[in-house]
Design a protein around this motif. Structure first.
Motif, PDB file in Angstrom:
ATOM      1  N   SER A 188     -17.626  35.498 -36.829  1.00 31.99           N
ATOM      2  CA  SER A 188     -17.250  36.970 -37.158  1.00 31.99           C
ATOM      3  C   SER A 188     -16.757  37.078 -38.572  1.00 31.99           C
ATOM      4  O   SER A 188     -15.590  36.754 -38.895  1.00 31.99           O
ATOM      5  CB  SER A 188     -16.022  37.543 -36.202  1.00 31.99           C
ATOM      6  OG  SER A 188     -16.788  37.362 -34.706  1.00 31.99           O
TER       7      SER A 188
ATOM      8  N   ASN B 155     -16.551  39.966 -41.011  1.00 31.76           N
ATOM      9  CA  ASN B 155     -15.820  41.261 -40.978  1.00 31.76           C
ATOM     10  C   ASN B 155     -15.298  41.485 -42.085  1.00 31.76           C
ATOM     11  O   ASN B 155     -14.715  42.714 -42.003  1.00 31.76           O
ATOM     12  CB  ASN B 155     -14.965  41.171 -39.722  1.00 31.76           C
ATOM     13  CG  ASN B 155     -15.488  41.179 -38.403  1.00 31.76           C
ATOM     14  OD1 ASN B 155     -16.758  41.339 -38.327  1.00 31.76           O
ATOM     15  ND2 ASN B 155     -14.868  40.933 -37.286  1.00 31.76           N
TER      16      ASN B 155
ATOM     17  N   SER C   7     -19.655  32.685 -30.065  1.00 38.03           N
ATOM     18  CA  SER C   7     -19.019  33.234 -31.186  1.00 38.03           C
ATOM     19  C   SER C   7     -17.852  32.941 -31.668  1.00 38.03           C
ATOM     20  O   SER C   7     -16.956  32.700 -30.752  1.00 38.03           O
ATOM     21  CB  SER C   7     -19.279  34.914 -30.960  1.00 38.03           C
ATOM     22  OG  SER C   7     -18.915  35.786 -32.144  1.00 38.03           O
TER      23      SER C   7
ATOM     24  N   ASN D 297     -16.801  49.930 -32.497  1.00 42.23           N
ATOM     25  CA  ASN D 297     -16.915  50.813 -31.413  1.00 42.23           C
ATOM     26  C   ASN D 297     -15.332  51.068 -31.068  1.00 42.23           C
ATOM     27  O   ASN D 297     -14.370  50.411 -30.736  1.00 42.23           O
ATOM     28  CB  ASN D 297     -17.180  49.644 -30.207  1.00 42.23           C
ATOM     29  CG  ASN D 297     -18.552  49.343 -30.189  1.00 42.23           C
ATOM     30  OD1 ASN D 297     -19.467  50.229 -30.444  1.00 42.23           O
ATOM     31  ND2 ASN D 297     -18.871  48.205 -30.177  1.00 42.23           N
TER      32      ASN D 297
ATOM     33  N   GLU E  49     -11.446  33.781 -27.550  1.00 38.11           N
ATOM     34  CA  GLU E  49     -12.039  32.796 -28.573  1.00 38.11           C
ATOM     35  C   GLU E  49     -12.403  31.688 -27.986  1.00 38.11           C
ATOM     36  O   GLU E  49     -11.592  30.783 -27.639  1.00 38.11           O
ATOM     37  CB  GLU E  49     -10.923  32.748 -29.597  1.00 38.11           C
ATOM     38  CG  GLU E  49     -11.211  31.714 -30.715  1.00 38.11           C
ATOM     39  CD  GLU E  49     -12.390  31.824 -31.151  1.00 38.11           C
ATOM     40  OE1 GLU E  49     -12.811  33.121 -31.753  1.00 38.11           O
ATOM     41  OE2 GLU E  49     -13.042  30.792 -31.677  1.00 38.11           O
TER      42      GLU E  49
ATOM     43  N   GLY F 116     -15.955  44.461 -28.432  1.00 37.82           N
ATOM     44  CA  GLY F 116     -14.454  44.864 -28.627  1.00 37.82           C
ATOM     45  C   GLY F 116     -13.916  45.701 -27.986  1.00 37.82           C
ATOM     46  O   GLY F 116     -12.665  46.380 -28.340  1.00 37.82           O
TER      47      GLY F 116
HETATM   48  N1  SAH Z   1     -13.482  35.552 -30.333  1.00 39.55           N
HETATM   49  C1  SAH Z   1     -14.863  35.557 -30.850  1.00 39.55           C
HETATM   50  C2  SAH Z   1     -15.606  36.272 -29.345  1.00 39.55           C
HETATM   51  C3  SAH Z   1     -15.476  37.733 -29.608  1.00 39.55           C
HETATM   52  S1  SAH Z   1     -17.145  38.387 -29.843  1.00 39.55           S
HETATM   53  C4  SAH Z   1     -15.210  36.370 -32.089  1.00 39.55           C
HETATM   54  O1  SAH Z   1     -14.339  36.908 -32.540  1.00 39.55           O
HETATM   55  O2  SAH Z   1     -16.491  36.112 -32.537  1.00 39.55           O
HETATM   56  C5  SAH Z   1     -16.774  39.920 -30.039  1.00 39.55           C
HETATM   57  C6  SAH Z   1     -17.416  40.384 -31.367  1.00 39.55           C
HETATM   58  O3  SAH Z   1     -17.198  41.682 -31.352  1.00 39.55           O
HETATM   59  C7  SAH Z   1     -16.842  39.891 -32.652  1.00 39.55           C
HETATM   60  O4  SAH Z   1     -17.817  39.740 -33.750  1.00 39.55           O
HETATM   61  C8  SAH Z   1     -15.722  40.865 -33.017  1.00 39.55           C
HETATM   62  O5  SAH Z   1     -15.856  40.883 -34.343  1.00 39.55           O
HETATM   63  C9  SAH Z   1     -16.616  42.129 -32.496  1.00 39.55           C
HETATM   64  N2  SAH Z   1     -15.671  43.252 -32.330  1.00 39.55           N
HETATM   65  C10 SAH Z   1     -14.481  43.161 -31.718  1.00 39.55           C
HETATM   66  N3  SAH Z   1     -13.952  44.332 -31.569  1.00 39.55           N
HETATM   67  C11 SAH Z   1     -14.874  45.267 -32.026  1.00 39.55           C
HETATM   68  C12 SAH Z   1     -14.845  46.749 -32.091  1.00 39.55           C
HETATM   69  N4  SAH Z   1     -14.112  47.334 -31.532  1.00 39.55           N
HETATM   70  N5  SAH Z   1     -16.051  47.173 -32.424  1.00 39.55           N
HETATM   71  C13 SAH Z   1     -17.082  46.383 -32.833  1.00 39.55           C
HETATM   72  N6  SAH Z   1     -17.087  45.144 -32.631  1.00 39.55           N
HETATM   73  C14 SAH Z   1     -16.091  44.508 -32.327  1.00 39.55           C
END
Ligand code: SAH
Length: 361
Positions: free
Chosen positions: A224, A226, A201, A300, A170, A344
């Motif tokens: 994010s 979500n 991000s 993913n 993060e 992710g």
């Molecule tokens: N910690 C920061 C930076 C990581 S960015 C953040 O959370 O924004 C990674 C991005 O991928 C984020 O938007 C997160 O929500 C997304 N992400 C995490 N795991 C994922 C997964 N398994 N499939 C798709 N997107 C995912």
């Protein structure tokens, strides 16, 4: 404590700090710029390569414990879609991952800001590692330099055009080192990247977003989201209990955006969790009137999370509804998922010992 723990790392210093250090060691002022070019433009791995820097200055650095930290490329995996994932080792033997994503004439690098992560988002593979430590500014920028070297070998002439802080960790939880890395990467004596082509991000760490708003170098901001309500976001992103959606959005409204800039909201679509048409309507309502776009990321899959990716029809319908309600939305098609390089999925095989984990304060 080993010597490296309190050593000064040349790769982590700003140009100003490098100037001070050179002066302290009796070097001529112009040596600082020379050094800076070696480290941040040529991307040298060891100070021995800085051939026009006097041996006496290098010896003085050495005696005082001034080092040049360098990442070691342990492994490169190549996806059928051209994406490359690098596993990089830090000098203390930690593994991090960094991904190069070709897209038309763009080449985006996704970089890591921490070894592991403390935020515990339920759908993310990196979260399952826990946080082992912050990366230093030097380790953050060195990801770009090793990628440059890889490209020079494999795709001569191809430059890195965009950087996203969307790898492991993060970024706003490692605020000082991340902002220092932004200063270094945007320096015209180094990688010379435009802050407009850099995106940080975040899960939505409210104090970090406020602080970033006061920085001179403000990259693009991606958040994010979500989920469309606190009930679901509390569960999939526990940080929401501390900084709920309304507080997050209010903070973002106050974020100083330049003209024509937009905030990116990311939305991981999890089947049956946050992908209904009602979710789409609520998301559109939340974002109404915001200079923003919504990046929809189909989940993913990875073995550490129980979720599923929705069907193409559900993804389309969700996006269509959001779009009909006036929000610009884009689909983030999974890149490099055959090599677990997609969003992710970044989690190296290193097993942390429980005692090593750092808790989020
Ligand atoms: N910690 C920061 C930076 C990581 S960015 C953040 O959370 O924004 C990674 C991005 O991928 C984020 O938007 C997160 O929500 C997304 N992400 C995490 N795991 C994922 C997964 N398994 N499939 C798709 N997107 C995912």
């Amino acid at each position: 404590m080993s010597r490296a723990d309190n050593a000064i790392d040349l790769r982590s210093l700003s140009l100003e700090e490098t100037k001070e250090l050179v002066a302290k060691h009796g070097g001529k002022p112009y040596r600082a710029q020379q050094l800076w070019r070696w480290v941040h433009d040529k991307g040298i791995r060891s100070l021995d390569e800085a051939s026009n820097i006097p041996k006496s200055l290098r010896a003085s650095f050495d005696e005082a414990g001034v080092i040049l930290s360098s990442l070691h490329v342990a492994e490169v995996q190549r996806s059928v879609d051209g994406t490359r994932k690098m596993r990089l080792e830090t000098s203390d033997g930690r593994s991090i991952e960094s991904v190069l994503i070709p897209d038309g004439d763009k080449m985006t690098q996704c970089i890591s800001s921490q070894v592991g992560c403390a935020l515990d988002c339920q759908f993310c593979a990196t979260a399952k590692l826990g946080l082992m430590r912050n990366l230093t500014a030097g380790e953050i920028v060195d990801q770009v330099y090793v990628a440059k070297a890889l490209l020079a070998e494999e795709m001569p002439g191809q430059r890195i055009t965009n950087i996203v802080y969307m790898g492991m960790g993060e970024p706003l939880h490692n605020f000082a080192h991340v902002t220092q890395s932004l200063r270094i990467l945007t320096s015209d004596l180094g990688a010379n990247l435009s802050y407009r082509r850099i995106t940080v991000s975040t899960v939505g760490l409210v104090p970090g977003i406020r602080k970033l708003g006061q920085e001179d170098i403000r990259p693009n901001l991606a958040v994010s989201l979500n989920a469309s309500n606190d009930e679901v976001r509390d569960v999939i992103m526990p940080i929401n209990k501390k900084y709920p959606i309304a507080v997050l959005l209010q903070t973002l409204r106050e974020f100083p955006l330049e003209k024509r800039r937009r905030i990116t909201f990311e939305y991981v679509l999890l089947a049956g969790v946050n992908d209904s048409l009602d979710d789409a309507v609520r998301v559109a309502k939340l974002l109404k009137g915001f200079p923003c776009k919504l990046n929809v990321i189909p989940f993913n899959p990875h073995p550490l999370a129980p979720y599923k990716r929705p069907s193409v029809e559900v993804i389309d319908a969700f996006q269509q509804r959001v779009r009909d309600l006036g929000i610009a939305t884009y689909l983030r098609t999974p890149r490099g998922d055959d090599i677990a390089a997609a969003c992710g999925q970044l989690a190296n095989r290193e097993e942390p010992k429980q005692s090593e984990l750092v808790q989020l304060r």
